[in-house]
Motif scaffolding. Sequence first.
Motif, mmCIF file in Angstrom:
data_model
loop_
_atom_site.group_PDB
_atom_site.id
_atom_site.type_symbol
_atom_site.label_atom_id
_atom_site.label_comp_id
_atom_site.label_asym_id
_atom_site.label_seq_id
_atom_site.Cartn_x
_atom_site.Cartn_y
_atom_site.Cartn_z
ATOM 1 N N UNK A 479 0.835 -1.203 0.000
ATOM 2 C CA UNK A 479 0.000 0.000 0.000
ATOM 3 C C UNK A 479 0.874 1.260 0.000
ATOM 4 N N UNK A 480 1.898 1.285 0.837
ATOM 5 C CA UNK A 480 2.770 2.459 0.918
ATOM 6 C C UNK A 480 3.511 2.674 -0.397
ATOM 7 N N UNK A 481 3.965 1.578 -1.028
ATOM 8 C CA UNK A 481 4.641 1.700 -2.323
ATOM 9 C C UNK A 481 3.684 2.202 -3.394
ATOM 10 N N UNK A 487 -0.679 9.324 -7.791
ATOM 11 C CA UNK A 487 -0.812 10.784 -7.814
ATOM 12 C C UNK A 487 -0.712 11.372 -6.412
ATOM 13 N N UNK A 488 -1.306 10.686 -5.430
ATOM 14 C CA UNK A 488 -1.255 11.192 -4.060
ATOM 15 C C UNK A 488 0.183 11.245 -3.552
ATOM 16 N N UNK A 493 5.100 14.459 -2.055
ATOM 17 C CA UNK A 493 6.475 14.901 -2.301
ATOM 18 C C UNK A 493 6.501 16.408 -2.559
ATOM 19 N N UNK A 494 5.538 16.888 -3.323
ATOM 20 C CA UNK A 494 5.452 18.335 -3.567
ATOM 21 C C UNK A 494 5.179 19.096 -2.280
ATOM 22 N N UNK A 511 -6.533 18.936 3.048
ATOM 23 C CA UNK A 511 -6.836 17.581 2.583
ATOM 24 C C UNK A 511 -5.594 16.707 2.596
ATOM 25 N N UNK A 512 -4.467 17.229 2.116
ATOM 26 C CA UNK A 512 -3.259 16.418 2.035
ATOM 27 C C UNK A 512 -2.771 16.012 3.421
#
Length: 705
Positions: A479-481, A487-488, A493-494, A511-512
């Motif tokens: 799941x983490x990979x 996209x999430x 990372x952004x 939201x993030x």
Amino acid sequence: MEQFLTFGIVGLSTAAIYAVIGSGLVLTYTTTGVFNFAHGAAGMLSAFTYWQLTGGWGWPVPVALAVVLLVLAPAFGLFVEKVVLRPVQALGEAERLVMTVALLSGLIAVARWIWDPNVPRTLPTFFADRKPFHIGSAVVTWHQALTMTVAVLVAVGLRILLYRTRPGAEMRATVDDRALVGLTGAHPVRANKTAWILGTQLAAIGGILIAPTVTLDAAQLSLLIVSAYTAAIFGRLRSVPLTFVGAIVVGCMESYLTGYLPQNAYLPGLRLAAPALLLFVALLAFPHRRLRGRDRKLRPVPVPTARGTAVFAVCVVAFGAVLASVLGEADLITYGAIFSLGVVALSYVPLAGYAGQISLCQLSMAGIGAVVWAHLGAHGEFWALGAAILVSAVAGAVVALPALRLSGVYLALGTAAFAVVLDRWIFTLPSFHLFGMRIALFDQGSVDVAGPRLFGLELDTAAKQLVFAAVCLALASLVVAAVRRGRFGRRLIALRDSEAAYATLGGSLLRAKVLVFALSSGIAGLGGALYGMQQRSITADQFNLVAGLPVFLVAVVGGLGAVGDGLFAGTAYIGPTNALVAVAPWAQNLVALLPGLAGIGLGHNPDGIVVRFRREWEPLGRDRIALPGLLCVLALLWVLRLGDLINGWTFLGCSVAAGVALRIWATARQTAAPTEPEVPVEWWGLRRAWRPEDREVLARGLAAD
């Protein structure tokens, strides 16, 4: 009125100690740009040393004070500056923060090693033989008067030092621009040394003054720093006068809560948690200026391939199956935590590795998951595991809401405060009723935990639960990979790279952050439930802030951007430590010190051990002769172990030796083979095949330009 004045005097004397400790914290941060989480631990170590010199060896009090404050404390400050923090001065804020957390964990372990925590120790107050005097109707002891006098002298001295002397100006300027300060003829390293010496001395003074009023306990004395944190936040980490105001608020609040808080079963923990609650409120209420010395030296986060992650997941399950078949019942309970605590460590990857959000309360989230499973899954109901994940995720989302205003050091402080509130109050509550439903946590003791029932199969043995935990770790890693590849993950990372740019380009910070905190807390809740199943009985102390620090440190050392960090952290934290204790029981205290030492060594390998391990072992994975050979050797050793022809230590030693030997051979073979020539970036896809990771390399290159 007499009682009110009495509690006020007690509060002011306690506030004076918090002010001394907090002013040392502000001094260090203002002059070096490093927020020292181990500041309270330095005071704790000084208090224990002072007790040893006076109570243990019978030294005169003036001589003991001179040795501690003028010799040992400055020497310790110099050691921390030179050995611990100077190697990471050029790294990012997160790495420097981790170093002080590692120092906190290490100093607690050292104190417990030297001074047996099961032996009670007390320190007499200063001038205990003198009669107290009166201010109105309030009684004031000479120890209280001395404490308040010292606090005033410290405040005046620091003000003069920082704003009326050249060394003070030099210290304040160093954190803003070390290179520019050097050009003016000043000495930045000397300024940092001076700041650490003075900061450590102030911590030592505070620890010695407060030790006679509390139990000499390593963890308790170290976490008294939470109250000093609150005072420092009142001063916004730069103002000594406002820090003193904050200390007065905290000290008087604690004192009046002791005197006037109603007596019932639900409120005693509130007094203990009050400084952490006030810290949380202060972090949210006060505006925060730019963090001193803040920078953005970020490490790239690799994108795991679907194939590589699937192979890794299969290896995790296979590793669990092998352990379940070769370990005895007692060892299964001991080493089974490799996978459950590995799941907890994995929760740091999306939160801290992808999104750059520092959290010190992940083990507390695991405790929430463990409690929910213990009560809802008391008879093995499998749906309760989903409830444990969901409730933990909701708790994480609640933490995320205040996190919108916090970042870096402030976020670490906020999550630490949240963990302390859970430790000291919420987890200690007796059962209560809410909307007609009975809510029970740890029931002020221990809670029995059962294994789950899955498709009619009861996972009631340690071997079955170990394999189940390994499967859960494998699924959580997938799941983490997948999050990182999706996209999430790119959004996270952004968000880590620049929150302002992320919001400017239309990203929703609310939201993030809510989603990533919920995701990581849900994963931690799953790990806590699995850990409870394997331990079969849980207590609140297993999930407190101090217990969570080693897990956090080992996860950071592994590399927070790597999906394999969960397995590494669980294996490194549980495997070698318990094996070393089994071979050499005398090394138990040394084992407790290892996570702190590993965290301090982060400066030598900031990318993490998992990345280095993967790079070094990649030749073996690509070799079509060495890899099948290793699998055959491992299979043969496994069969021999199942047949009791070899013992567990022989199995482990031969497996490691075979792996290392074949890795060296595979590396030598591929080094001797001709290497593929490097292709310029403009010819990617033409002179060589396009690779999945090329897209992100190009994106980062364009962003840097």
